[in-house]
Motif scaffolding. Structure first.
Motif, PDB file in Angstrom:
ATOM      1  N   LEU A 260       0.838  -1.188   0.000  1.00 40.86           N
ATOM      2  CA  LEU A 260       0.000   0.000   0.000  1.00 40.86           C
ATOM      3  C   LEU A 260       0.877   1.244   0.000  1.00 40.86           C
ATOM      4  O   LEU A 260       1.730   1.408   0.872  1.00 40.86           O
ATOM      5  CB  LEU A 260      -0.914  -0.006   1.228  1.00 40.86           C
ATOM      6  CG  LEU A 260      -2.124   0.906   1.212  1.00 40.86           C
ATOM      7  CD1 LEU A 260      -3.061   0.533   0.081  1.00 40.86           C
ATOM      8  CD2 LEU A 260      -2.844   0.829   2.543  1.00 40.86           C
ATOM      9  N   GLY A 261       0.696   2.108  -0.956  1.00 38.75           N
ATOM     10  CA  GLY A 261       1.489   3.327  -1.029  1.00 38.75           C
ATOM     11  C   GLY A 261       0.892   4.273  -2.053  1.00 38.75           C
ATOM     12  O   GLY A 261      -0.256   4.139  -2.465  1.00 38.75           O
ATOM     13  N   VAL A 265      -3.195   7.691  -1.162  1.00 35.32           N
ATOM     14  CA  VAL A 265      -3.564   6.463  -0.462  1.00 35.32           C
ATOM     15  C   VAL A 265      -4.952   6.550   0.166  1.00 35.32           C
ATOM     16  O   VAL A 265      -5.606   5.538   0.408  1.00 35.32           O
ATOM     17  CB  VAL A 265      -2.497   6.130   0.606  1.00 35.32           C
ATOM     18  CG1 VAL A 265      -2.534   7.134   1.746  1.00 35.32           C
ATOM     19  CG2 VAL A 265      -2.654   4.718   1.118  1.00 35.32           C
ATOM     20  N   GLY A 309      -5.064   1.634   5.026  1.00 33.60           N
ATOM     21  CA  GLY A 309      -5.155   2.857   4.241  1.00 33.60           C
ATOM     22  C   GLY A 309      -5.289   4.091   5.109  1.00 33.60           C
ATOM     23  O   GLY A 309      -4.621   5.106   4.874  1.00 33.60           O
ATOM     24  N   THR A 313      -2.550   7.106   5.607  1.00 35.53           N
ATOM     25  CA  THR A 313      -2.966   8.489   5.372  1.00 35.53           C
ATOM     26  C   THR A 313      -2.579   9.372   6.540  1.00 35.53           C
ATOM     27  O   THR A 313      -2.081  10.493   6.359  1.00 35.53           O
ATOM     28  CB  THR A 313      -4.489   8.547   5.142  1.00 35.53           C
ATOM     29  OG1 THR A 313      -4.838   7.737   4.016  1.00 35.53           O
ATOM     30  CG2 THR A 313      -4.945   9.967   4.882  1.00 35.53           C
ATOM     31  N   ARG A 316       1.278   9.834   6.484  1.00 36.59           N
ATOM     32  CA  ARG A 316       1.751  10.606   5.341  1.00 36.59           C
ATOM     33  C   ARG A 316       1.453  12.091   5.512  1.00 36.59           C
ATOM     34  O   ARG A 316       2.226  12.940   5.054  1.00 36.59           O
ATOM     35  CB  ARG A 316       1.118  10.082   4.056  1.00 36.59           C
ATOM     36  CG  ARG A 316       1.584  10.793   2.783  1.00 36.59           C
ATOM     37  CD  ARG A 316       0.934  10.179   1.553  1.00 36.59           C
ATOM     38  NE  ARG A 316       1.328   8.796   1.405  1.00 36.59           N
ATOM     39  CZ  ARG A 316       2.455   8.401   0.816  1.00 36.59           C
ATOM     40  NH1 ARG A 316       3.293   9.304   0.339  1.00 36.59           N
ATOM     41  NH2 ARG A 316       2.741   7.122   0.709  1.00 36.59           N
TER      42      ARG A 316
END
Length: 383
Positions: A260-261, A265, A309, A313, A316
């Motif tokens: 996942l990236g 995202v 996810g 998030t 990030r």
């Protein structure tokens, strides 16, 4: 991370057992679906206010392990008290008291992950953290349902033991120093974190989707036991449905979570939530427990990446000095939404029936995905 998995695993399994074990205990003692739903609300609602404060405190504290361990001790003591007072106002007060510390079990432990893993290993560590959530969500309801089928009282005692074990294992975690930041009051830190969450489009949209999604799932706390009873499997079989749902989530996380990236995202959160709603629309059509379990497995598989996810998030789009607060605030809002859903389920399920209530939950998933996407649009760049 091994110590983290052990500590967070015990704490989260205990937490996941509460929604099933306490509901079945109250149903056994009182026979009232409304009272059972209200107990879940009492346990979860206080976290709406406590989450931002606990997160800001964790970001500033040198004693994170002690704070997290205290949450487990509090849950153990409250459950012991609920066992003796179920059906009275004292039980509601004890549930509300331990609910204050509820965000520590989810966002509190998750906020440690960036401190325990290198930047390169962070996607894998996030997938592992999400897998702990999924495992707990499988083992907790399944264990609660299995033990409660023999004795609801015994199921609550298992929560006490696991919560204490999680508190003890938390002491084995490496110390995490507080994030260096300008000295300011706790309330100022809370305001800064809330502003960041509200003003950052990806965080705002993904958080809204996850809150609405889990909020409607709160209705299932009452709907599923009565739906499995309709299918002739008894109320305790609801734990198996929750377990099947999380088996699907765990499979998706283990297979795809570490990959996942990307810059967007948060789109994974919206897409998985919408797919979850579509899959859940088939649940009212199930004519047997076996069919319902299969449909729950499919729903969990398509929804599985929503949790890693939202974790990605947050990481990030949050600075290190606000990460714990963003994580616990998001967790508290989700739990608060679940509390509202559980209260709604207390009157919706008896009046509309469990199958109709499940259809309402499915439709709300689709609405949650759409509203989150709208809230997460960056209007500044678009203009």
């Amino acid at each position: 991370m091994r110590a983290f998995v052990a500590a967070a695993g015990c704490a989260r399994v205990a937490d996941e057992m509460v929604g099933v074990a306490v509901v079945l205990l109250v149903l056994d003692r009182t026979g009232s679906p409304a009272m059972a739903g209200a107990m879940v609300t009492a346990y979860t609602l206080p976290s709406v206010l406590s989450g931002p404060l606990l997160g800001a405190w964790l970001d500033r504290s040198r004693y994170r392990r002690s704070v997290l361990a205290f949450g487990g001790v509090l849950l153990a003591g409250a459950c012991a008290g609920i066992l003796a007072t179920a059906g009275t106002w004292v039980a509601f007060a004890l549930a509300a008291l331990t609910g204050v510390a509820l965000p520590l079990t989810s966002g509190g432990y998750s906020s440690l992950v960036p401190h325990l893993a290198s930047a390169d290993a962070l996607p894998k560590a996030n997938a592992l953290d999400a897998s702990v959530f999924n495992f707990a969500a499988i083992a907790g309801p399944a264990a609660a349902g299995a033990v409660a089928a023999v004795s609801p009282d015994a199921a609550v005692l298992v929560i006490v033991g696991l919560a204490l074990a999680g508190a003890a294992l938390t002491g084995l975690l490496p110390p995490v120093p507080p994030v260096e930041r300008e000295r300011e009051g706790l309330l100022a830190t809370v305001r800064a974190g809330l502003r960041h969450l509200a003003r950052t489009p990806p965080l705002r949209g993904a958080t809204l989707t996850s809150v609405l999604s889990l909020g409607s799932v709160g209705i299932l706390a009452t709907a599923l036991p009565l739906r499995t009873a309709e299918l002739g499997a008894g109320t305790s079989a609801a734990g198996l449905v929750w377990a099947a749902l999380e088996v699907g989530c765990l499979a998706a996380t283990l297979l795809l979570g570490r990959r996942l990236g990307g810059r967007r995202v948060e789109l994974v959160v919206y897409g998985c939530t919408a797919a979850y709603g579509v899959a859940m629309l088939t649940w009212p059509l199930a004519g047997s427990l076996v069919v319902l379990l299969g449909l729950a497995l499919v729903a969990g598989t398509v929804e599985g990446l929503a949790l890693p996810g939202i974790m990605a998030t947050r990481q990030r789009h949050s600075p290190p000095e606000l990460l714990a607060q963003v994580a616990t605030t998001g967790a508290s809002l989700k739990v608060g939404g679940f509390a509202v859903g559980a209260a709604v389920g207390g009157w919706l399920v008896p009046s509309a029936g469990p199958a109709a209530a499940i259809a309402v939950v499915a439709g709300t998933q689709l609405a949650a995905a759409g509203l989150g996407w709208l809230a997460g649009r960056d209007r500044t760049n678009q203009s």
